[in-house]
Design a protein around this motif. Sequence first.
Motif, mmCIF file in Angstrom:
data_model
loop_
_atom_site.group_PDB
_atom_site.id
_atom_site.type_symbol
_atom_site.label_atom_id
_atom_site.label_comp_id
_atom_site.label_asym_id
_atom_site.label_seq_id
_atom_site.Cartn_x
_atom_site.Cartn_y
_atom_site.Cartn_z
ATOM 1 N N THR A 97 47.825 20.345 54.679
ATOM 2 C CA THR A 97 46.532 19.692 54.463
ATOM 3 C C THR A 97 46.644 18.575 53.432
ATOM 4 N N GLY A 98 47.860 18.288 52.983
ATOM 5 C CA GLY A 98 48.074 17.208 52.033
ATOM 6 C C GLY A 98 48.101 17.640 50.592
ATOM 7 N N LYS A 99 47.916 18.914 50.338
ATOM 8 C CA LYS A 99 47.935 19.387 48.958
ATOM 9 C C LYS A 99 49.390 19.477 48.487
ATOM 10 N N LYS A 135 40.105 14.756 57.594
ATOM 11 C CA LYS A 135 40.395 14.332 56.217
ATOM 12 C C LYS A 135 41.698 14.970 55.718
ATOM 13 N N ASP A 136 42.047 16.148 56.237
ATOM 14 C CA ASP A 136 43.313 16.785 55.862
ATOM 15 C C ASP A 136 44.488 15.942 56.354
ATOM 16 N N SER A 138 44.531 12.708 56.908
ATOM 17 C CA SER A 138 44.581 11.499 56.082
ATOM 18 C C SER A 138 45.200 11.801 54.715
ATOM 19 N N ARG A 139 44.759 12.889 54.104
ATOM 20 C CA ARG A 139 45.297 13.288 52.793
ATOM 21 C C ARG A 139 46.787 13.607 52.908
ATOM 22 N N PHE A 140 47.185 14.242 54.012
ATOM 23 C CA PHE A 140 48.595 14.561 54.214
ATOM 24 C C PHE A 140 49.434 13.286 54.279
ATOM 25 N N GLN A 142 48.848 10.326 53.098
ATOM 26 C CA GLN A 142 48.896 9.677 51.784
ATOM 27 C C GLN A 142 49.855 10.415 50.848
ATOM 28 N N GLU A 143 49.754 11.731 50.796
ATOM 29 C CA GLU A 143 50.612 12.484 49.882
ATOM 30 C C GLU A 143 52.064 12.469 50.334
#
Length: 165
Positions: A97-99, A135-136, A138-140, A142-143
């Motif tokens: 999820t990008g975390k 949004k997960d 997209s966040r993934f 980016q990270e």
Amino acid sequence: MPPKDPPHLYIDADACPVKDEAYRVAARHGLMVTLVANRFIAVPRDDAIRLQVVGDGPDAADDWIADHVEADDVVVTADIPLAARCLAKGAAAIGTTGKPFTKDSIGSALASRELMSHLREIGQITGGPRPFAPKDRSRFLQELEHAVARAKRGRAARRSLEGAP
């Protein structure tokens, strides 16, 4: 000039919802990708992408990744204990999820995982993780871009310190 030995991207591939995104980022950065799974899964025909099928054991994929990952590699996984093992070896670990998992956050993540597991065992919690959302993704992306850039800088710095060309 890019490092001659770029970081490697490992994907804990069983049920990973962001494989296509990882392939695109890896291609942009010239990384080799290894997907590790308990069964055959389709992968693109690309010399930079390979599939490693491991046994059916509950931690077989995790063990394989932890045995092969090196400092400044990047691992995509939703498995918190695997993320901890990778961080201990100096690799980056990112959830699907990008975390990002970090040395500062992994202890808390492991403790929360243990608590939730205990609560499930005694019948207190029945729900699972929230559904994967746009949004997960997209966040993934980016990270992963940030993690790969850091890994490339770390790999180049390590090679420079070792006196490698």
